[in-house]
Motif scaffolding. Structure first.
Motif, short mmCIF file in Angstrom:
data_model
loop_
_atom_site.label_atom_id
_atom_site.label_comp_id
_atom_site.label_asym_id
_atom_site.label_seq_id
_atom_site.Cartn_x
_atom_site.Cartn_y
_atom_site.Cartn_z
N ALA A 183 -39.28 -15.62 -20.96
CA ALA A 183 -37.98 -16.22 -20.68
C ALA A 183 -37.52 -16.93 -21.94
O ALA A 183 -38.32 -17.56 -22.65
N ARG A 184 -36.22 -16.82 -22.23
CA ARG A 184 -35.67 -17.50 -23.39
C ARG A 184 -34.23 -17.87 -23.12
O ARG A 184 -33.53 -17.20 -22.35
N ALA A 185 -33.80 -18.95 -23.77
CA ALA A 185 -32.42 -19.40 -23.64
C ALA A 185 -32.03 -20.11 -24.92
O ALA A 185 -32.88 -20.74 -25.58
N ASP A 186 -30.75 -20.02 -25.28
CA ASP A 186 -30.23 -20.68 -26.47
C ASP A 186 -28.88 -21.30 -26.14
O ASP A 186 -28.00 -20.62 -25.58
N PHE A 243 -34.91 -22.49 -26.18
CA PHE A 243 -36.00 -22.58 -25.21
C PHE A 243 -36.75 -21.25 -25.22
O PHE A 243 -36.14 -20.19 -25.18
N ARG A 244 -38.10 -21.33 -25.26
CA ARG A 244 -38.92 -20.13 -25.27
C ARG A 244 -40.12 -20.32 -24.34
O ARG A 244 -40.69 -21.40 -24.26
N SER A 292 -41.68 -23.88 -25.07
CA SER A 292 -41.26 -24.68 -26.21
C SER A 292 -39.77 -24.95 -26.10
O SER A 292 -39.00 -24.10 -25.66
N LEU A 293 -39.38 -26.17 -26.50
CA LEU A 293 -37.99 -26.58 -26.42
C LEU A 293 -37.67 -27.43 -27.64
O LEU A 293 -38.31 -28.48 -27.85
N ASP A 294 -36.73 -26.97 -28.44
CA ASP A 294 -36.32 -27.71 -29.63
C ASP A 294 -34.89 -28.21 -29.45
O ASP A 294 -34.09 -27.60 -28.73
N PHE A 295 -34.59 -29.32 -30.14
CA PHE A 295 -33.25 -29.90 -30.04
C PHE A 295 -32.84 -30.43 -31.41
O PHE A 295 -33.54 -31.23 -32.01
#
Length: 395
Positions: free
Chosen positions: A316-319, A329-330, A371-374
Motif C-alpha cells: 500500500a502506498r499514498a502520496d 506513506f509506504r 513508513s510515513l514522512d512529512f
C-alpha cells in the motif's frame, strides 16, 4: 363474495398498541372494511373494496383483472383512491419530528399482456406529487417519472427548516445487473425550487446514462450558494470498476448554506479518479487546482494539491503533495492486513488510555509495518489552514 367487517376500539387494541392520545382521538368511531368480489381467477371483478375510519381516513379500490394467475397474459385495471382528513390520529405512531398533513390520493394501476404500469397523484395542501411508471418483467424494461409541484415539505417535517420543493426525476432502462452488457439506463433529475432554512437550493440538474458497461453524466448547479459544473464517467465490469469526476465549482458559499456564521466561500477545479479490480487492487487520485478560499477577512489561493494512492494484497502506498508539503506513506503489507493492524493498534491505545499508562513497546509491536514522512514549508494547504486560525509555520 360480499364482505363487511366492523372493528371498534376494543377490537383494534388487539392489533395496535394504543395510548391515551389514540383512544381519545378514536372515540366511538369504528374501522369498517368492505369488499365485493365476483367472478373467477380468469375474470375477477372487484366491484368494491374499502377501508374507512370516519372523519380520519378512507381508502377505496375497484376494478377487474383477467388471467390473474398468469403474469404474461394478465389484463386488468384497478383504481385506488384515498383521503386522509385528520392526520393528528397518526401522530403518536410517527417518529419524533415527523408529522402528516391532510392529503388525497388518486391512482390507476394497469396490466396488459406482461406489461404493468400505473399513475398516482398525491395532493398535499396546495402542492402535489405525481408518480408514473411501467415495467415488463420478461425483458426487465422499465420507465419511471416522479414530479413534485410546490410540495410542502413542512407538512411532514414541521420542526425542520424545510419549506416547499418542486422537482422532477425521470428514468428508463433495461436490466438491473450493473455488470451486464445488456443493462442500459438513463436518469434525469432537476430541482427547480427547494427552500431550506430560507435558502432556495433550486437550479440543480443531474443526468446519467449507462450502456455497454460504461456510464457517464454531469451535474450542474446554479443558485445563490452553489455554482458548479461537474462531469463524471466510468467503467463497470465484473473484473474492473472505474470512476472519474472532473470540473469546476466556481462558488460554494458556506455562510449562505448556514454551515458557518461568518462569510466563507470556496472555489476550485477538481479532478478525481478511482479504480478497483476483482483481485482487490485499488487506485485513487484526487487533484485540487486553483483553490480560492475566503473565511471572514482571510482570503487565500491554495496551491495545487494532489493525493495519489494504490494498494493490493502485497503493498500500500499514498502520496500527498501541496506546494512544498510532501507526505509519502509506504507499507509492504496488504490493504486488509494493514487495516486490521491499525484497528488492533487503535484498540490497544484505548486500552492503555483506560489503564492510565502508555506502553510504546507494546504499541510498536501492535502497529503494522509502515513508513510515513512529512516535510512542509510555508507554501501549502496545511499552512494556509493554520493561517486562517491565526497560526502557521515559521521560516
Amino acid at each position: 363474495i360480499d364482505l363487511n367487517l366492523t372493528l371498534g376500539a376494543s377490537d383494534l387494541s388487539r392489533f395496535i398498541a394504543w395510548n391515551d392520545t389514540l383512544r381519545r382521538q378514536l372515540g366511538n368511531r369504528a374501522l369498517t372494511v368492505g369488499a365485493q368480489v365476483g367472478g373467477t381467477l380468469n375474470k375477477l371483478n372487484l366491484s368494491r373494496f374499502s377501508v374507512e375510519l370516519p372523519r380520519i381516513f378512507a381508502l377505496r379500490a375497484s376494478g377487474s383483472v383477467q388471467q390473474a394467475t398468469d403474469p404474461e397474459r394478465m389484463q386488468g385495471r384497478v383504481a385506488l383512491n384515498g383521503e386522509l382528513t385528520d392526520p393528528r390520529f397518526f401522530s403518536p405512531l410517527l417518529p419524533d419530528g415527523m408529522t402528516l398533513s391532510r392529503m388525497r390520493l388518486r391512482s390507476d394501476l394497469r396490466a396488459a399482456s406482461g406489461r404493468f404500469g400505473g399513475l398516482a397523484t398525491l395532493w398535499v395542501g396546495t402542492g402535489k406529487l405525481t408518480a408514473e411508471g411501467s415495467f415488463i418483467p420478461r425483458s426487465e424494461r422499465y420507465t419511471a417519472r416522479i414530479e413534485a409541484d410546490s410540495l410542502p415539505l413542512y407538512a411532514f417535517l414541521p420542526t425542520d427548516s424545510s419549506s416547499i420543493a418542486s422537482f422532477a426525476i425521470r428514468a428508463d432502462g433495461q436490466g438491473f445487473d450493473p455488470f451486464s452488457s445488456r443493462t442500459a439506463a438513463r436518469v434525469e433529475a432537476q430541482i427547480t425550487h427547494a427552500v431550506y432554512d430560507r435558502l432556495d437550493f433550486g437550479g440543480l440538474s443531474l443526468t446519467a446514462a449507462l450502456a455497454d458497461h460504461r456510464f457517464r453524466g454531469e451535474f450542474t448547479g446554479e443558485n445563490r450558494a452553489l455554482n458548479a459544473d461537474l462531469h463524471f464517467g466510468g467503467l463497470l465490469t465484473q473484473a474492473r470498476q472505474e470512476a472519474s469526476i472532473e470540473g469546476s465549482i466556481s462558488r460554494l458559499d458556506l455562510e449562505r448554506m448556514h454551515l458557518v456564521a461568518q462569510p466563507a466561500d470556496v472555489s476550485l477545479r477538481l479532478r478525481a479518479a478511482a479504480s478497483a479490480t476483482e483481485t482487490k487492487a485499488y487506485t485513487a487520485t484526487v487533484e485540487l487546482d486553483t483553490v480560492r478560499v475566503r473565511y471572514g477577512t482571510f482570503e487565500n489561493t491554495v496551491v495545487r494539491t494532489t493525493l495519489t494512492a494504490e494498494a493490493d494484497s502485497a503493498h500500500a502506498r499514498a502520496d500527498v503533495s501541496s506546494g512544498d508539503l510532501q507526505l509519502p506513506f509506504r507499507s509492504l503489507t496488504g490493504l486488509d492486513s494493514l487495516a486490521g493492524g491499525f484497528d488492533r493498534a487503535i484498540a490497544e491505545i484505548r486500552r492503555q488510555i483506560r489503564a492510565g499508562r502508555i506502553d510504546a513497546d507494546t504499541l510498536g509491536h501492535t502497529l503494522p509495518p509502515f513508513s510515513l514522512d512529512f516535510r512542509a514549508g510555508r507554501n501549502n494547504i496545511l499552512n494556509n489552514y493554520l493561517l486562517a486560525r491565526g497560526m502557521g509555520f515559521g521560516q
